[in-house]
Design an enzyme around this catalytic site. Structure first.
Site, PDB file in Angstrom:
ATOM      1  N   GLY A  38     -75.780 107.382 -41.251  1.00 36.23           N
ATOM      2  CA  GLY A  38     -76.459 108.432 -42.024  1.00 36.23           C
ATOM      3  C   GLY A  38     -77.122 109.447 -41.115  1.00 36.23           C
ATOM      4  O   GLY A  38     -77.277 109.214 -39.909  1.00 36.23           O
ATOM      5  N   ASP A  58     -83.048  98.471 -41.975  1.00 35.90           N
ATOM      6  CA  ASP A  58     -81.709  97.886 -42.055  1.00 35.90           C
ATOM      7  C   ASP A  58     -81.715  96.856 -43.188  1.00 35.90           C
ATOM      8  O   ASP A  58     -82.389  95.824 -43.079  1.00 35.90           O
ATOM      9  CB  ASP A  58     -81.398  97.226 -40.703  1.00 35.90           C
ATOM     10  N   VAL A  59     -80.976  97.133 -44.261  1.00 35.79           N
ATOM     11  CA  VAL A  59     -81.062  96.259 -45.445  1.00 35.79           C
ATOM     12  C   VAL A  59     -80.368  94.912 -45.256  1.00 35.79           C
ATOM     13  O   VAL A  59     -80.396  94.077 -46.165  1.00 35.79           O
ATOM     14  CB  VAL A  59     -80.530  96.960 -46.723  1.00 35.79           C
ATOM     15  N   SER A  77     -73.497 101.655 -46.301  1.00 37.98           N
ATOM     16  CA  SER A  77     -72.317 101.058 -45.652  1.00 37.98           C
ATOM     17  C   SER A  77     -71.580 102.130 -44.875  1.00 37.98           C
ATOM     18  O   SER A  77     -71.503 103.270 -45.330  1.00 37.98           O
ATOM     19  CB  SER A  77     -71.335 100.482 -46.688  1.00 37.98           C
ATOM     20  N   ALA A 116     -72.096 100.107 -54.887  1.00 35.28           N
ATOM     21  CA  ALA A 116     -70.989 101.007 -54.533  1.00 35.28           C
ATOM     22  C   ALA A 116     -69.818 100.191 -54.008  1.00 35.28           C
ATOM     23  O   ALA A 116     -69.840  99.708 -52.875  1.00 35.28           O
ATOM     24  CB  ALA A 116     -71.446 102.001 -53.473  1.00 35.28           C
ATOM     25  N   TYR A 147     -64.179  95.899 -44.032  1.00 32.64           N
ATOM     26  CA  TYR A 147     -64.736  96.720 -45.115  1.00 32.64           C
ATOM     27  C   TYR A 147     -64.255  96.175 -46.460  1.00 32.64           C
ATOM     28  O   TYR A 147     -65.059  95.911 -47.358  1.00 32.64           O
ATOM     29  CB  TYR A 147     -64.253  98.154 -44.925  1.00 32.64           C
TER      30      TYR A 147
END
Ligand code: UDP
Length: 329
Positions: A38, A58-59, A77, A116, A147
């Protein structure tokens, strides 16, 4: 009382547009991002607002948000094939551990959570166009597996929280989406082609260019996500634009759009690059009354204007982002 929404990946491409939308709708927005992929500049304009808070976090580690939370959007992500090849473990962690933490937060706060997901859950699809009922054709151990499988796990754990804990959950399967604030050097085809045209370089088409994609403008995508969050439908919904084009024809469109006389050169097709991708959006139409409104010509014009506004330094600093300082596991 204003509703309060937590948005992870807030400084990313989609996350930042979602922050804008929910602020505009009168929500209090809590943005979270660890700024690996980001960019804080995407949300800088929101910092002066009383209804916006931001946490650099950082989740994949425990997520604490004080006070009430009504909604959560989990959009953190890496999302471009080149990014997740470079930071595969973080990609797996944010989809798995990160999702687990946010589901825990949703349960704790009694909040509704929207996750998402992606058309990548269909892998290199054998069914065309892709309906939500198709289970996919995914290579678990290929380069995209980090991913694809993280997102598939994400859907599974979300449904488990829904069924086991009765949590209110929503799952959006996002197809290729574009618009202002995409990272110029993220390796995805639209910033790649526009960047090449602006720098006067040849356009790099991978493979024979006959693979297809269907590109959705960001405002349409955000509208679909907004409607899904507020709907009462908990199974996955495809959101994307069904207008399909080959990558080769798309490269020709970019040359026309940018008015440059760049040539097209062909490079090796990345492993497991899906041959075709087009969303079946019947469900979104029926359940959300949603369909895309912005044509590719219109959306690409706005996107091109955005990239043209970047400084020369940004334009030429286009080698892929260096993630090495983030590469702690
Ligand atoms: N692609 C290309 N040239 C580039 C970048 C991408 O031909 O410089 C192709 C890529 O191989 C894929 C399509 O464009 O077939 C879309 O790639 P992107 O990385 O945007 O996303 P994907 O849909 O593969 O996740």
């Amino acid at each position: 009382m204003k509703k309060r929404i937590v948005i992870t990946g807030a400084a990313g491409f989609l996350g930042s547009h979602l922050c804008d939308r929910f602020i505009a709708e009168g929500y209090r927005v809590v943005g979270i991002d660890n700024l690996i992929t980001g960019d804080i500049r995407n949300i800088e304009h929101l910092f002066p607002l009383e209804d916006f808070e931001f946490y650099n976090h950082d989740v994949t580690t425990f997520v604490h948000v004080s006070g009430n939370v009504d909604y959560i959007l989990h959009f953190a992500s890496p999302a471009s094939p080149i990014d997740y090849l470079k930071i595969p473990i973080q990609t797996l962690k944010v989809g798995s551990l990160g999702t687990h933490n946010l589901l825990g937060l949703a349960k704790e706060k009694d909040a509704r959570i929207l996750i998402a997901s992606t058309s990548e859950v269909y892998g290199d699809p054998l069914v065309h166009p892709q309906t939500e009922e198709y289970y996919g054709n995914v290579n678990t151990i290929g380069p995209r597996g980090v991913y694809d499988e993280a997102k598939r796990f994400q859907e599974s754990i979300t449904m488990a929280y829904h069924r086991f804990h009765g949590l209110e959950t929503r799952i959006v399967r996002i197809f290729n989406t574009y618009g202002p604030r995409m990272r110029l050097n993220d390796g995805r085809v639209i910033p790649a082609f526009i960047g090449q045209a602006l720098r006067g370089e040849d356009l790099t088409v991978f493979g024979d260019g006959l693979q297809t994609r269907s590109f959705c403008y960001v405002d349409d995508q955000v509208e679909g996500i907004y409607r899904l969050l507020l709907s009462d439908y908990s199974l996955p919904v495809n959101i994307g634009n069904p207008n399909e084009i080959t990558i080769l024809d798309f490269a020709k469109e970019i040359i026309k759009l940018t008015g440059t006389d760049q040539k097209i050169i062909f490079k090796e097709l990345p492993k497991d690059d899906p041959l075709q991708r087009q969303p079946d959006i019947s469900k979104a139409k029926e359940i959300l009354g949603w369909e895309p409104k912005v044509s590719r010509a219109e959306g690409m014009k706005t996107t091109y204007q955005y990239f043209k506004g970047l400084t020369q330094e940004e334009l030429f600093k286009s080698e892929h982002k260096d993630f090495s300082k983030h590469n702690r596991l």
